[in-house]
Design a protein around this motif. Structure first.
Motif, PDB file in Angstrom:
ATOM      1  N   LEU A   1       0.826  -1.202   0.000  1.00 24.08           N
ATOM      2  CA  LEU A   1       0.000   0.000   0.000  1.00 24.08           C
ATOM      3  C   LEU A   1       0.861   1.254   0.000  1.00 24.08           C
ATOM      4  O   LEU A   1       0.644   2.186  -0.789  1.00 24.08           O
ATOM      5  N   LEU A   2       1.870   1.293   0.865  1.00 22.17           N
ATOM      6  CA  LEU A   2       2.734   2.471   0.947  1.00 22.17           C
ATOM      7  C   LEU A   2       3.553   2.657  -0.332  1.00 22.17           C
ATOM      8  O   LEU A   2       3.811   3.799  -0.738  1.00 22.17           O
ATOM      9  N   HIS A   3       3.940   1.554  -0.964  1.00 19.40           N
ATOM     10  CA  HIS A   3       4.676   1.657  -2.232  1.00 19.40           C
ATOM     11  C   HIS A   3       3.823   2.364  -3.285  1.00 19.40           C
ATOM     12  O   HIS A   3       4.316   3.235  -4.023  1.00 19.40           O
ATOM     13  N   ARG A   4       2.539   2.011  -3.351  1.00 23.36           N
ATOM     14  CA  ARG A   4       1.654   2.642  -4.324  1.00 23.36           C
ATOM     15  C   ARG A   4       1.417   4.115  -3.988  1.00 23.36           C
ATOM     16  O   ARG A   4       1.400   4.972  -4.875  1.00 23.36           O
ATOM     17  N   ILE A   5       1.226   4.406  -2.708  1.00 23.37           N
ATOM     18  CA  ILE A   5       0.963   5.789  -2.297  1.00 23.37           C
ATOM     19  C   ILE A   5       2.182   6.668  -2.575  1.00 23.37           C
ATOM     20  O   ILE A   5       2.052   7.798  -3.074  1.00 23.37           O
TER      21      ILE A   5
END
Length: 221
Positions: A131-135
């Motif tokens: 999730l953080l990679h995408r954000i």
């Protein structure tokens, strides 16, 4: 930061009881004892056989276990909807300043077999890095002064990636393997709130004061 509940006090129970896992979708893991656990709403059973193949039994469609295939292990998997919180700093276009992200993640199991194969002990902890990679890939396109626009873009893009969820047993496979959590047998969606960290807030305040001063000077002239 991800909240982790305290260990289940039943962890040291009698050997005959299933091994209880404190967090995540896998509720229990126990050796085959000749019969399945009692049916429960929102709990699927995954039977693992001697050769490693799995059989999923949904709460509304229980079947007989194939003794000829030599069942070895039984898992109980929670199918209900859960919510978790993730907090982290994510980059802006300027390396020296970052956004602070408070993320609410909703998740549930759609493929209990995949969840067992990956031994997902904590769904939020499993989802957080992806999730953080995408954000981060989205927010680094925005200047630190454009937190609202970055937040809207993050929520729009991640919401578009979510998959639809049907009734248990009818949507065992996520529609898209690119969806967050799909490879782990999870459906997930998130809502992100972006704010400025302390350094970024101070920078924005200074820039606002400078802009006001320039505007006042131009008006006087």
């Amino acid at each position: 930061m991800i909240y982790r509940p305290p260990d289940d006090p039943g962890r040291n129970a009698q050997p005959a009881e299933p091994h209880r896992i404190a967090t995540g979708p896998i509720l229990s893991e126990s050796p085959w004892a000749g019969r399945l656990p009692a049916p429960q709403a929102h709990v699927a059973i995954v039977v693992v056989y001697h050769k490693g193949d799995h059989e999923v039994m949904w709460p509304n469609a229980r079947r007989r276990v194939s003794l000829a295939r030599r069942p070895t292990t039984v898992y109980e998997v929670d199918l209900s909807l859960h919510q978790a919180a993730v907090a982290a700093d994510v980059p802006s276009r300027t390396d020296a300043c970052a956004f602070h992200a408070d993320i609410t993640v909703q998740w549930r199991v759609t493929d209990p077999s995949a969840t067992v194969r990956h031994r997902v002990a904590d769904a939020a902890e499993t989802l957080a890095p992806h999730l953080l990679h995408r954000i981060r890939g989205i927010t680094r396109n925005y200047d630190i002064t454009h937190a609202s626009a970055a937040e809207d873009d993050v929520n729009k893009q991640l919401d578009r990636a979510a998959v639809s969820v049907g009734a248990p047993g009818q949507s065992g496979e996520p529609e898209s393997t690119d969806s967050l959590g799909a490879e782990y047998g999870l459906w997930a969606r998130s809502i992100t709130h972006l704010t400025l960290d302390e350094a970024a807030a101070e920078h924005k305040a200074k820039m606002a004061k400078l802009t006001w001063a320039i505007e006042e000077e131009n008006a006087e002239q």
